[in-house]
Design a protein around this motif. Sequence first.
Motif, mmCIF file in Angstrom:
data_model
loop_
_atom_site.group_PDB
_atom_site.id
_atom_site.type_symbol
_atom_site.label_atom_id
_atom_site.label_comp_id
_atom_site.label_asym_id
_atom_site.label_seq_id
_atom_site.Cartn_x
_atom_site.Cartn_y
_atom_site.Cartn_z
ATOM 1 N N ASP A 52 -17.568 10.419 -9.865
ATOM 2 C CA ASP A 52 -18.402 11.424 -9.211
ATOM 3 C C ASP A 52 -19.337 10.835 -8.164
ATOM 4 N N ARG A 53 -19.536 9.515 -8.183
ATOM 5 C CA ARG A 53 -20.435 8.866 -7.224
ATOM 6 C C ARG A 53 -19.719 8.487 -5.928
ATOM 7 N N ALA A 54 -18.418 8.704 -5.870
ATOM 8 C CA ALA A 54 -17.635 8.284 -4.711
ATOM 9 C C ALA A 54 -18.022 9.076 -3.467
ATOM 10 N N GLU A 55 -17.620 8.558 -2.323
ATOM 11 C CA GLU A 55 -17.936 9.189 -1.054
ATOM 12 C C GLU A 55 -17.110 10.453 -0.840
ATOM 13 N N GLN A 56 -17.581 11.260 0.101
ATOM 14 C CA GLN A 56 -16.902 12.501 0.463
ATOM 15 C C GLN A 56 -15.428 12.265 0.786
ATOM 16 N N LEU A 57 -14.556 13.083 0.195
ATOM 17 C CA LEU A 57 -13.112 13.094 0.434
ATOM 18 C C LEU A 57 -12.407 11.814 -0.042
ATOM 19 N N THR A 58 -13.037 11.082 -0.948
ATOM 20 C CA THR A 58 -12.309 10.007 -1.631
ATOM 21 C C THR A 58 -11.189 10.628 -2.452
ATOM 22 N N ALA A 59 -10.029 9.975 -2.456
ATOM 23 C CA ALA A 59 -8.857 10.501 -3.156
ATOM 24 C C ALA A 59 -8.361 9.496 -4.193
ATOM 25 N N TRP A 60 -7.853 10.019 -5.295
ATOM 26 C CA TRP A 60 -7.180 9.235 -6.325
ATOM 27 C C TRP A 60 -5.760 9.777 -6.414
ATOM 28 N N LEU A 97 6.904 10.966 1.831
ATOM 29 C CA LEU A 97 6.455 12.357 1.716
ATOM 30 C C LEU A 97 5.050 12.427 1.119
ATOM 31 N N ALA A 98 4.808 11.625 0.091
ATOM 32 C CA ALA A 98 3.506 11.649 -0.577
ATOM 33 C C ALA A 98 2.387 11.247 0.374
ATOM 34 N N ASP A 99 2.606 10.195 1.148
ATOM 35 C CA ASP A 99 1.573 9.746 2.088
ATOM 36 C C ASP A 99 1.318 10.799 3.156
ATOM 37 N N SER A 100 2.385 11.412 3.659
ATOM 38 C CA SER A 100 2.237 12.448 4.676
ATOM 39 C C SER A 100 1.430 13.630 4.147
ATOM 40 N N VAL A 101 1.752 14.073 2.941
ATOM 41 C CA VAL A 101 1.064 15.228 2.358
ATOM 42 C C VAL A 101 -0.400 14.902 2.081
ATOM 43 N N LEU A 102 -0.656 13.747 1.468
ATOM 44 C CA LEU A 102 -2.035 13.394 1.133
ATOM 45 C C LEU A 102 -2.890 13.254 2.391
ATOM 46 N N ALA A 103 -2.361 12.604 3.413
ATOM 47 C CA ALA A 103 -3.121 12.441 4.658
ATOM 48 C C ALA A 103 -3.443 13.796 5.273
ATOM 49 N N HIS A 104 -2.469 14.699 5.289
ATOM 50 C CA HIS A 104 -2.678 16.019 5.884
ATOM 51 C C HIS A 104 -3.732 16.794 5.105
ATOM 52 N N VAL A 105 -3.681 16.726 3.778
ATOM 53 C CA VAL A 105 -4.640 17.478 2.962
ATOM 54 C C VAL A 105 -6.054 16.945 3.172
ATOM 55 N N MET A 157 0.848 -1.202 0.000
ATOM 56 C CA MET A 157 0.000 0.000 0.000
ATOM 57 C C MET A 157 0.878 1.244 0.000
ATOM 58 N N LEU A 158 0.621 2.130 -0.971
ATOM 59 C CA LEU A 158 1.463 3.314 -1.135
ATOM 60 C C LEU A 158 1.084 4.450 -0.185
ATOM 61 N N PHE A 159 -0.198 4.519 0.208
ATOM 62 C CA PHE A 159 -0.667 5.634 1.035
ATOM 63 C C PHE A 159 -1.365 5.115 2.296
ATOM 64 N N PRO A 160 -0.643 4.426 3.177
ATOM 65 C CA PRO A 160 -1.290 3.815 4.347
ATOM 66 C C PRO A 160 -1.860 4.833 5.322
ATOM 67 N N GLY A 161 -1.159 5.937 5.536
ATOM 68 C CA GLY A 161 -1.659 6.954 6.464
ATOM 69 C C GLY A 161 -2.915 7.622 5.947
ATOM 70 N N ALA A 162 -2.912 7.988 4.672
ATOM 71 C CA ALA A 162 -4.079 8.634 4.080
ATOM 72 C C ALA A 162 -5.276 7.687 4.044
ATOM 73 N N ALA A 163 -5.008 6.391 3.814
ATOM 74 C CA ALA A 163 -6.089 5.415 3.717
ATOM 75 C C ALA A 163 -6.789 5.187 5.045
ATOM 76 N N ARG A 164 -6.153 5.570 6.148
ATOM 77 C CA ARG A 164 -6.814 5.464 7.446
ATOM 78 C C ARG A 164 -7.835 6.578 7.652
ATOM 79 N N LEU A 165 -7.762 7.602 6.840
ATOM 80 C CA LEU A 165 -8.647 8.758 6.983
ATOM 81 C C LEU A 165 -9.795 8.753 5.988
ATOM 82 N N SER A 166 -9.568 8.183 4.817
ATOM 83 C CA SER A 166 -10.574 8.202 3.767
ATOM 84 C C SER A 166 -10.255 7.104 2.764
ATOM 85 N N THR A 167 -11.147 6.916 1.809
ATOM 86 C CA THR A 167 -10.877 5.966 0.731
ATOM 87 C C THR A 167 -9.839 6.555 -0.213
ATOM 88 N N VAL A 168 -8.773 5.813 -0.458
ATOM 89 C CA VAL A 168 -7.728 6.256 -1.374
ATOM 90 C C VAL A 168 -7.591 5.220 -2.486
#
Length: 241
Positions: free
Chosen positions: A27-35, A160-168, A1-12
């Motif tokens: 567009d049907r995805a849940e609030q704050l889903t990230a790609w 760095l990517a996981d940290s930034v995505l999770a924070h955003v 998993m590339l974004f483990p921290g962000a995935a704990r907060l929302s669907t990634v």
Amino acid sequence: MLFPGAARLSTVVELGTVGSTFDAVDDRAEQLTAWATLDQRAGRGRLGREWVSPAGKCLAATVLVRTKRLSEDAIGWLPLAAGLALADALDPLVADRARLKWPNDVLVDGRKVAGILCERRSTGVAVGFGVNLTLTEDELPTDASTSLSIEGADATAPVLADSVLAHVIRSLGDLLPALGTEPLRAAVAASLDTIGRDVRVLLPAGELRGRAVGLGPHGELQVDDGSGIVDVRAGDVVHVR
């Protein structure tokens, strides 16, 4: 998993090689889903510009903000709120030197490290952003660019990517109730490197020159052109050195 921290907060949704993360958004995805990906080949920027980066060295992500319960005025604040969230995410990685450039860039000591683009969708707004993570000086797209590693961030691109995505994701969620409010306007204004600078604003009808003196109640940049204050609601801003 590339974004483990962000995935704990929302669907990634982790993407491999893609043209643009915008094209993967459902567009049907849940609030704050990230790609998100570390290998975007045809990213989109403002005014049709292309965001091109070497594989594995830049984060490209899009977060869906569903706007059914938001007013149009609140929705209009999303690009600046996203910029604030991204600047807050990058700030601790660059010794508290991340600043906003109105309306959609994040700078470190005047050099661009990240950019934001928002697109309206059927159910909300797709908030896209790209961050230069570990580019070296000779890999930068322009002389006015920089990367987190150049500015002192000591970690690998995936970390760095996981940290930034999770924070955003976390910050965007926290900021949604404040869209359109005075506290958010004040927070964005305080983070803007543009205020107090001489600027050139490229507009559809021509060019405006003056000094950026404030941020208006709807997020507009207030520019003193010598004869009065002009409210700029959309335009490409150049900081005059």
